[in-house]
Design an enzyme around this catalytic site. Sequence first.
Site, PDB file in Angstrom:
ATOM      1  CG  ASP A   3      -6.789  -0.697  -1.038  1.00 58.29           C
ATOM      2  OD1 ASP A   3      -5.499  -0.871  -1.017  1.00 58.29           O
ATOM      3  OD2 ASP A   3      -7.189   0.120  -0.340  1.00 58.29           O
ATOM      4  CD  GLU A  25      -6.743   3.528  -0.333  1.00 55.21           C
ATOM      5  OE1 GLU A  25      -7.730   3.697   0.275  1.00 55.21           O
ATOM      6  OE2 GLU A  25      -5.761   2.681  -0.187  1.00 55.21           O
ATOM      7  CG  HIS A  83      -1.725   1.795  -2.757  1.00 55.92           C
ATOM      8  ND1 HIS A  83      -1.564   2.831  -1.969  1.00 55.92           N
ATOM      9  CD2 HIS A  83      -3.008   1.119  -1.937  1.00 55.92           C
ATOM     10  CE1 HIS A  83      -2.595   2.666  -0.853  1.00 55.92           C
ATOM     11  NE2 HIS A  83      -3.230   1.825  -0.790  1.00 55.92           N
ATOM     12  CG  HIS A  96      -6.748  -3.385   1.820  1.00 56.96           C
ATOM     13  ND1 HIS A  96      -5.709  -3.748   2.908  1.00 56.96           N
ATOM     14  CD2 HIS A  96      -7.226  -2.164   1.905  1.00 56.96           C
ATOM     15  CE1 HIS A  96      -5.523  -2.453   3.588  1.00 56.96           C
ATOM     16  NE2 HIS A  96      -6.478  -1.814   3.129  1.00 56.96           N
ATOM     17  CG  HIS A 138      -1.986  -1.284   1.434  1.00 54.51           C
ATOM     18  ND1 HIS A 138      -3.293  -1.295   0.738  1.00 54.51           N
ATOM     19  CD2 HIS A 138      -1.354  -2.463   1.677  1.00 54.51           C
ATOM     20  CE1 HIS A 138      -3.525  -2.586   0.753  1.00 54.51           C
ATOM     21  NE2 HIS A 138      -2.523  -3.362   1.270  1.00 54.51           N
ATOM     22  CG  HIS A 183     -11.329   0.354   2.427  1.00 49.44           C
ATOM     23  ND1 HIS A 183     -10.994   1.435   3.331  1.00 49.44           N
ATOM     24  CD2 HIS A 183     -10.529   0.357   1.569  1.00 49.44           C
ATOM     25  CE1 HIS A 183      -9.969   1.829   2.873  1.00 49.44           C
ATOM     26  NE2 HIS A 183      -9.559   1.218   1.751  1.00 49.44           N
TER      27      HIS A 183
END
Lengths: 200, 200
Positions: free
Chosen positions: A47, A163, A45, A51, A41, A151
């Site tokens: 996700d 992100e 990056h 995660h 992360h 999330h």
Amino acid sequence: MSINESMIVYKNKEEKRPKIRTQSDFSTSDHFESIITMDLHTGTHIDAPLHMIENGNTLEGYPLENFIQNCKVIDMTHLTNSITKDDLINLNIQKNDFILFKTQNSFHNEFNFNFIYLDQSAASYLAEKGIVGVGIDALGIERNQPNHETHKSLLSKEIIILEGLRLGEVSEGEYTLCALPLKIDQVEASPTRAILISHL
Amino acid sequence: MSINESMIVYKNKEEKRPKIRTQSDFSTSDHFESIITMDLHTGTHIDAPLHMIENGNTLEGYPLENFIQNCKVIDMTHLTNSITKDDLINLNIQKNDFILFKTQNSFHNEFNFNFIYLDQSAASYLAEKGIVGVGIDALGIERNQPNHETHKSLLSKEIIILEGLRLGEVSEGEYTLCALPLKIDQVEASPTRAILISHL
């Protein structure tokens, strides 16, 4: 984001700081070679569902073509706390969009514990719209919400979360996003080189 | 190439094998997070001049637009040792081309110490033509040549070297190559997610 040993890391945690070690250089060898250790992360990056969701999909679950596609950069630099559903309902957000939010975060050069985030109401709204991806210029897309609601609202619908963007020099508008994660097998995230291409 | 702990690494050297460590999982935490340690020449990757030239440029020296551009895949699967100038002179190679060589290497699933490579005569020829990049389906673009002549012929002209491609399912022809390295500061190489897009 540029990746280096003094970059911004989430909540300034030292264990999240990348380490780059020179394995060979010209003082003792005929070539230069380095090894990196980094949290998946780190910096900009992507996700994947794993995660935040037990037994969730890894990066392989995302269709490759969704990493290179049209995107909409939306200017949210007027906001001082979070992006909520109310900030989105008058915008032209469509099914299959990839939305990038430009906020005041892009202008911070140190970790800001009060970073602008996407709240649960906004995440649920985007999930209902059926977008394929959402990006933000913070190392986290949510901040101190119980149970990681943002999330989970997105990842439970297999929506790509991007992100750690840097959008300070980018104007609101439509672009081609290219943000391919590394092809690491069976992982929950990957550092990603993300660029925008202006439409001619 | 897929990145994992049992992937092919150069000359089967254990120190070149990536390590992926689970930092948090759902047995003790509310999220899943991993850390990777990898040589910057792991799997599909781009070499910058510093890899073989003392005080050479790092990845920042390459123009960003050359990582997303038209490329030509050339079928060299008939060759059994190396690609030489003689194999290239009748091909239509132009200034600013990005050339990818498909060889028998793409069909090897273990490290082959006799991998097909680009010899010095071919590298000098491509450098004279003024190409912007060259890719091959081996973890090294040269094999056992004294003084790394192929790398130096190319890198001294700031030609991008893309190693570790997998072209077994790709036919000869023209494509859009997208092969952006990670934005790691001041390094000699980076793992790269490389894809080809068919022209419509």
